[in-house]
Design a protein around this motif. Structure first.
Motif, PDB file in Angstrom:
ATOM      1  N   ALA A  72       5.340   0.921  -5.533  1.00  0.00           N
ATOM      2  CA  ALA A  72       5.718   1.185  -6.739  1.00  0.00           C
ATOM      3  C   ALA A  72       5.061   2.014  -7.752  1.00  0.00           C
TER       4      ALA A  72
ATOM      5  N   ILE B  18       0.719  -1.213  -0.056  1.00  0.00           N
ATOM      6  CA  ILE B  18      -0.026   0.139  -0.027  1.00  0.00           C
ATOM      7  C   ILE B  18       0.854   1.222   0.082  1.00  0.00           C
TER       8      ILE B  18
ATOM      9  N   ASN C 229       6.737  -6.914 -11.422  1.00  0.00           N
ATOM     10  CA  ASN C 229       7.117  -8.438 -11.270  1.00  0.00           C
ATOM     11  C   ASN C 229       6.122  -8.757 -10.021  1.00  0.00           C
TER      12      ASN C 229
ATOM     13  N   GLY D 106       7.527  -2.057  -2.337  1.00  0.00           N
ATOM     14  CA  GLY D 106       6.301  -1.166  -1.861  1.00  0.00           C
ATOM     15  C   GLY D 106       5.419  -1.117  -3.010  1.00  0.00           C
TER      16      GLY D 106
ATOM     17  N   ASP E 191       5.604   4.564  -9.569  1.00  0.00           N
ATOM     18  CA  ASP E 191       5.966   4.992 -10.689  1.00  0.00           C
ATOM     19  C   ASP E 191       5.794   3.918 -12.107  1.00  0.00           C
TER      20      ASP E 191
HETATM   21  P1  NAI Z   1       8.893   0.618  -3.867  1.00  0.00           P
HETATM   22  O1  NAI Z   1       9.530  -0.958  -3.235  1.00  0.00           O
HETATM   23  O2  NAI Z   1       7.464   0.632  -4.009  1.00  0.00           O
HETATM   24  O3  NAI Z   1       9.788   0.779  -4.911  1.00  0.00           O
HETATM   25  C1  NAI Z   1      11.276   0.921  -5.270  1.00  0.00           C
HETATM   26  C2  NAI Z   1      11.575   0.758  -6.755  1.00  0.00           C
HETATM   27  O4  NAI Z   1      11.667  -0.778  -6.961  1.00  0.00           O
HETATM   28  C3  NAI Z   1      10.877   1.543  -7.666  1.00  0.00           C
HETATM   29  O5  NAI Z   1      11.487   1.893  -8.656  1.00  0.00           O
HETATM   30  C4  NAI Z   1      10.026   0.558  -8.321  1.00  0.00           C
HETATM   31  O6  NAI Z   1       9.472   0.840  -9.492  1.00  0.00           O
HETATM   32  C5  NAI Z   1      10.740  -0.904  -8.161  1.00  0.00           C
HETATM   33  N1  NAI Z   1      10.009  -1.892  -7.740  1.00  0.00           N
HETATM   34  C6  NAI Z   1       9.211  -2.248  -6.680  1.00  0.00           C
HETATM   35  N2  NAI Z   1       8.595  -3.467  -6.911  1.00  0.00           N
HETATM   36  C7  NAI Z   1       8.575  -3.742  -7.874  1.00  0.00           C
HETATM   37  C8  NAI Z   1       8.130  -4.869  -8.718  1.00  0.00           C
HETATM   38  N3  NAI Z   1       7.263  -5.720  -8.074  1.00  0.00           N
HETATM   39  N4  NAI Z   1       8.327  -5.096  -9.922  1.00  0.00           N
HETATM   40  C9  NAI Z   1       9.263  -4.086 -10.664  1.00  0.00           C
HETATM   41  N5  NAI Z   1       9.707  -3.039 -10.211  1.00  0.00           N
HETATM   42  C10 NAI Z   1       9.516  -2.810  -8.738  1.00  0.00           C
HETATM   43  O7  NAI Z   1       9.604   1.336  -2.668  1.00  0.00           O
HETATM   44  P2  NAI Z   1       9.084   3.045  -2.646  1.00  0.00           P
HETATM   45  O8  NAI Z   1       9.388   3.732  -4.123  1.00  0.00           O
HETATM   46  O9  NAI Z   1      10.086   3.762  -1.606  1.00  0.00           O
HETATM   47  O10 NAI Z   1       7.763   3.257  -2.254  1.00  0.00           O
HETATM   48  C11 NAI Z   1       6.432   3.382  -2.586  1.00  0.00           C
HETATM   49  C12 NAI Z   1       5.376   3.454  -1.780  1.00  0.00           C
HETATM   50  O11 NAI Z   1       5.243   2.094  -1.392  1.00  0.00           O
HETATM   51  C13 NAI Z   1       5.544   4.501  -0.325  1.00  0.00           C
HETATM   52  O12 NAI Z   1       4.316   4.821  -0.325  1.00  0.00           O
HETATM   53  C14 NAI Z   1       5.883   3.370   0.623  1.00  0.00           C
HETATM   54  O13 NAI Z   1       5.499   3.815   1.590  1.00  0.00           O
HETATM   55  C15 NAI Z   1       5.165   2.151   0.331  1.00  0.00           C
HETATM   56  N6  NAI Z   1       5.686   0.851   0.840  1.00  0.00           N
HETATM   57  C16 NAI Z   1       4.733  -0.101   1.287  1.00  0.00           C
HETATM   58  C17 NAI Z   1       5.139  -1.303   1.686  1.00  0.00           C
HETATM   59  C18 NAI Z   1       4.142  -2.377   1.946  1.00  0.00           C
HETATM   60  O14 NAI Z   1       2.741  -1.845   1.787  1.00  0.00           O
HETATM   61  N7  NAI Z   1       4.474  -3.264   2.423  1.00  0.00           N
HETATM   62  C19 NAI Z   1       6.686  -1.664   1.857  1.00  0.00           C
HETATM   63  C20 NAI Z   1       7.539  -0.517   1.389  1.00  0.00           C
HETATM   64  C21 NAI Z   1       6.885   0.518   0.873  1.00  0.00           C
END
Ligand code: NAI
Ligand code: MG
Length: 493
Positions: free
Chosen positions: A283, A89, A293, A281, A285
């Motif tokens: 993602a 989320i 993935n 998280g 973007d």
């Molecule tokens: P993120 O893990 O969402 O993304 C970091 C980078 O990894 C980005 O460039 C993203 O495009 C890439 N990425 C992540 N998962 C991917 C996947 N399955 N396939 C391909 N590329 C992937 O971390 P970020 O950007 O710091 O956080 C985004 C949001 O997610 C924030 O609101 C944060 O609070 C939340 N978050 C939620 C978590 C949860 O619900 N367990 C854990 C970590 C962050």
């Protein structure tokens, strides 16, 4: 590769075999709905016997005015099913919003966060082909208790709380897990050379419990060099158990060196409930583009299937997933020209896994979960009560002046019961005999010792300070427990 590492303790659901297991489900934000749909499609095709209850959490719920990102109805479902399959989320930035993940983990007592980190050589690039590490992270306390205060113009504080039951639960979990899954070694990471009481307790409990598992090799690492070695020579580690903040950091290090944090699943397990999610998280973007993935969430579902007593389905999903990876069917984040065969989207990746249900990997070690032993965690024993003796007090003052002038004011206003021993600023001694080089803030810890001291004496002392206009911002009692000092000395004391 020890595929057994996805095997978790058995639960009450084992006895429900035959009936669909109720599981609470949340699609989350960002890429959450896409990767969840992909995972659910695989679970259905693999024959998982689950009755999902869908709840709404995250961004929409925060924005509807629930500051914790979850509604009372959702709590009701979670408490009833005791199993939560959750997509990532988005936590809104800025004040007032509490992290939903932390709230759920703590409210449901999900004290053990486990994250298996495994290299998928030669199919996913990594500098470390031999990584096979399981991080066991304490999930409820430490600096994540979220108790923070601003005390003066200059100084902010975050409380680090470490409890004996908290240490016992997580360390026992790590050893029981290692024993049940044939892991050879458990390493403990702390910083007890600096934090002698809090991290010292974690290390001490580790030393107490390890003797009950003589067949398992153990060692202890100071967190900084331990993390450096994990990043450099991960093959020397097997299971690592550590406290909350360190575990948060090193589990990302461990996942990243296997190739990508995007491949990781994790479980959060407690006595009454469990939550399964991807490591990454939401993602935003790449949301809505069918390029994410779904592997992290798929592997989380493998952990969940183990937990709810459907190991054969877990095996089928995990083996088909490994075969897909081996066949070079890769999403963009792990796709590499020449090595991968086909670049696919989220949906197509799920379809490729479904096509391979019933197949096994050829090079990666196949998953086999049906022999893994479930384990019960013993209740934490209540320790013998110790004699607690109040021997002094630290009074923290907001003071804009010199240490000597503060000492004079305090000594002039204090009651006769106490003696001013020392004043420190950010932990280092500045009175008596401070040195002018020490940088001082407006936050002074003034330590008083006392004999035959009580809370009534404390109240009297503070009243005297209030009357004298001394701006005290907090106090900490100094106790001995069975004669052993229950507080640290000031640096230079
Ligand atoms: P993120 O893990 O969402 O993304 C970091 C980078 O990894 C980005 O460039 C993203 O495009 C890439 N990425 C992540 N998962 C991917 C996947 N399955 N396939 C391909 N590329 C992937 O971390 P970020 O950007 O710091 O956080 C985004 C949001 O997610 C924030 O609101 C944060 O609070 C939340 N978050 C939620 C978590 C949860 O619900 N367990 C854990 C970590 C962050
Ligand atoms: Mg983290």
């Amino acid at each position: 590769m020890s595929a057994q590492d996805f095997n978790l303790p058995g639960t009450q659901f084992e006895k429900l075999s035959g009936e669909a297991v109720p599981v609470t489900l949340a699609h989350g934000d960002g890429i959450g709905p896409e990767i969840m749909e992909a995972s659910l499609k695989i679970l259905e095709a693999a024959g998982a016997h689950i009755a999902f209850e869908k709840i709404d959490i995250g961004e929409r719920v925060y924005n509807a005015g629930h500051s914790a990102g979850i509604t009372p109805d959702a709590w009701e479902s979670l408490r009833r099913t005791g199993v939560f399959f959750k997509a990532p989320i988005t936590t809104p930035q800025g004040g007032g919003f509490k992290s939903l993940n932390v709230t759920i983990r703590k409210s449901l007592g999900l004290y053990a966060n486990t994250r298996p980190c495994l290299s998928l050589t030669p199919f996913v690039d990594t500098k470390h082909p031999g990584v096979d590490v399981l991080i066991v992270r304490e999930n409820e306390e430490d600096l994540y208790a979220g108790i923070e205060h601003r005390q003066t113009q200059d100084v902010y504080q975050c409380l680090k709380l470490i409890s004996r039951p908290g240490c016992e639960k997580i360390i026992r979990f790590a050893f029981e897990y290692a024993r049940a899954h044939g892991r050879k070694k458990v390493s403990c990471f702390t910083k007890d050379n600096i934090m002698k009481l809090t991290d010292g307790l974690f290390h001490k409990v580790f030393d107490e419990i390890k003797v009950e598992y003589p067949e398992i090799e153990t060692d202890h690492w100071i967190i900084d060099i331990g993390t450096a070695r994990l990043a450099d020579t991960p093959e020397i580690f097997d299971v690592i158990v550590t406290s909350n903040l360190y575990g948060d950091i090193i589990s990302d290090v461990a996942a990243q060196i296997t190739g990508s944090v995007g491949l990781g699943g994790s479980s959060n397990v407690g006595q009454h409930a469990a939550m399964f999610e991807a490591v990454h998280g939401s993602a935003p973007d790449i949301a809505g583009q069918n390029i994410a993935n779904p592997s992290g969430l798929i592997l989380a579902s493998v952990l969940m299937l183990q937990h709810i007593g459907q190991p054969e389905v877990a095996e089928r999903v995990h083996n088909a997933w490994m075969k897909t990876i081996e066949d070079g069917v890769h999403t963009g984040d792990i796709y590499k020209e020449g090595r991968s065969a086909e670049k696919v989207g989220t949906k197509e990746f799920a379809d490729a896994v479904i096509e391979r249900l019933g197949q096994e990997p050829k090079i990666l070690a196949k998953a086999s979960y049906q022999t893994g032993r479930a384990f019960e965690l013993p209740e934490v024993a209540k320790p013998e009560p110790q004699k607690k003796e109040l021997v002094g007090i630290d009074v923290f003052c907001d003071w804009d002046g010199s240490a000597d002038a503060l000492a004079e004011q305090l000594q002039g206003s204090a009651t006769s019961k106490v003696k001013l021993e020392i004043i420190t600023n950010r932990g280092v001694k500045v009175w008596p005999e401070g040195i002018p080089e020490t940088f001082c803030t407006d936050h002074w810890r003034c330590r008083f010792s006392a004999e035959d001291f009580s809370n009534a004496d404390v109240a009297e002392l503070l009243t005297a300070f209030a009357t004298a206009g001394i701006d005290f911002v907090k106090t900490e009692h100094l106790y001995n427990f069975d004669g052993e000092r229950g507080y640290s000395l000031g640096q230079g004391q």
